[in-house]
Write a protein that holds these residues in place. Structure first.
Motif, PDB file in Angstrom:
ATOM      1  N   UNK A  63       1.108  -1.251   0.008  1.00 21.91           N
ATOM      2  CA  UNK A  63      -0.086   0.002  -0.147  1.00 21.91           C
ATOM      3  C   UNK A  63       0.772   1.240   0.265  1.00 21.91           C
ATOM      4  N   UNK A  64       2.057   1.205   0.704  1.00 27.11           N
ATOM      5  CA  UNK A  64       2.898   2.502   0.875  1.00 27.11           C
ATOM      6  C   UNK A  64       3.339   2.713  -0.524  1.00 27.11           C
ATOM      7  N   UNK A  65       3.554   1.756  -1.270  1.00 29.89           N
ATOM      8  CA  UNK A  65       4.195   2.019  -2.689  1.00 29.89           C
ATOM      9  C   UNK A  65       2.976   2.262  -3.538  1.00 29.89           C
ATOM     10  N   UNK A  75      -1.656  10.157 -12.355  1.00 32.92           N
ATOM     11  CA  UNK A  75      -1.569   8.766 -12.488  1.00 32.92           C
ATOM     12  C   UNK A  75      -2.457   8.090 -11.704  1.00 32.92           C
ATOM     13  N   UNK A  76      -2.579   6.745 -11.901  1.00 38.84           N
ATOM     14  CA  UNK A  76      -3.433   5.827 -11.300  1.00 38.84           C
ATOM     15  C   UNK A  76      -2.779   4.505 -11.161  1.00 38.84           C
ATOM     16  N   UNK A  77      -2.749   4.230  -9.791  1.00 39.60           N
ATOM     17  CA  UNK A  77      -2.187   2.714  -9.469  1.00 39.60           C
ATOM     18  C   UNK A  77      -2.908   1.712 -10.402  1.00 39.60           C
ATOM     19  N   UNK A  78      -2.098   0.772 -11.131  1.00 34.39           N
ATOM     20  CA  UNK A  78      -2.781  -0.265 -11.875  1.00 34.39           C
ATOM     21  C   UNK A  78      -2.613  -1.744 -11.530  1.00 34.39           C
ATOM     22  N   UNK A  79      -0.857  -1.797 -11.312  1.00 28.35           N
ATOM     23  CA  UNK A  79      -0.863  -3.531 -10.968  1.00 28.35           C
ATOM     24  C   UNK A  79       0.622  -3.522 -10.532  1.00 28.35           C
ATOM     25  N   UNK A  80       0.891  -4.901 -10.015  1.00 27.90           N
ATOM     26  CA  UNK A  80       2.318  -5.155  -9.732  1.00 27.90           C
ATOM     27  C   UNK A  80       2.518  -6.493 -10.322  1.00 27.90           C
TER      28      UNK A  80
END
Ligand SMILES: [Fe+2]
Length: 198
Positions: A63-65, A75-80
């Motif tokens: 969650x921190x990253x 920007x929108x977080x998408x995936x790891x």
């Protein structure tokens, strides 16, 4: 702070964070399906997907990253992705082993979990490129269904580094994955943030 205009940065995490990232990677491999069509071993975790199955320390670093760019509204977080590539499996005739920019403009944070010298297949990235300068080209290429780059003037820099090295890059900067050789392999974990307006 990451300079979004420049679109490229390198650094190193602490040994503690490296341990946490390694544990997170192993947990992602345990709870997420392996993608079958890629030319390397890839496990993917999407936003909020299976997070409840992670241990608390892994959930916290995830969650921190994933929230690192909350103050960057484009920007929108998408995936790891957890990716393992080795000399035997790298098909260098296909992406990501050929110079390209991504069809969908993304800012990625890639952490090396193992030491990466040339034989381990480091990332290569074009030097001195302003990502916005490639935006028009990306749109034309994407419409054509082609995102390979063959401009002779581009000079690529090998991003070698020890475990714990990370680099952040805007995928409008031409880049490619190096081919592992001499038994080399690399293990990475990568966080992707899609550009909303494209
Ligand atoms: Fe790429």
């Amino acid at each position: 702070m990451f300079d979004h205009e420049c679109g490229f940065s390198v650094g190193n995490v602490s040994q503690t964070d490296l341990r946490l990232l390694k544990t997170l990677s192993e947990e992602i491999k345990a709870v997420c399906p392996k993608r079958s069509w890629t030319p390397a071993h890839v496990w993917q975790m999407g936003e909020n997907e299976n997070i409840q199955n992670l241990s608390r320390p892994s959930r916290n670093i995830f969650l921190a990253i994933a929230n690192l760019f909350v103050k960057a509204p484009h920007l929108l977080f998408q995936k790891v992705w957890v990716v393992e590539s080795s000399a035997n499996e790298a098909d260098t005739t296909v992406l990501p082993f050929l110079p390209h920019f991504d069809r969908n403009r993304t800012t990625k944070i890639m952490f090396y979990l193992t030491d990466v010298e040339l034989k381990h297949g480091p990332m290569f990235i074009a030097k001195d490129i302003i990502p916005s300068a490639f935006e028009a080209k990306r749109k034309v290429a994407t419409a054509r269904g082609d995102n390979l780059v063959s401009d002779a003037y581009l000079e690529f820099l090998a991003l070698t580094g020890n475990a714990g090295h990370f680099h952040i890059f805007d995928t409008n900067i031409p880049h490619y994955a190096g081919r592992p050789f001499d038994g080399g392999m690399r293990q990475i974990i990568r966080f992707d943030f899609i550009h909303k307006d494209q």
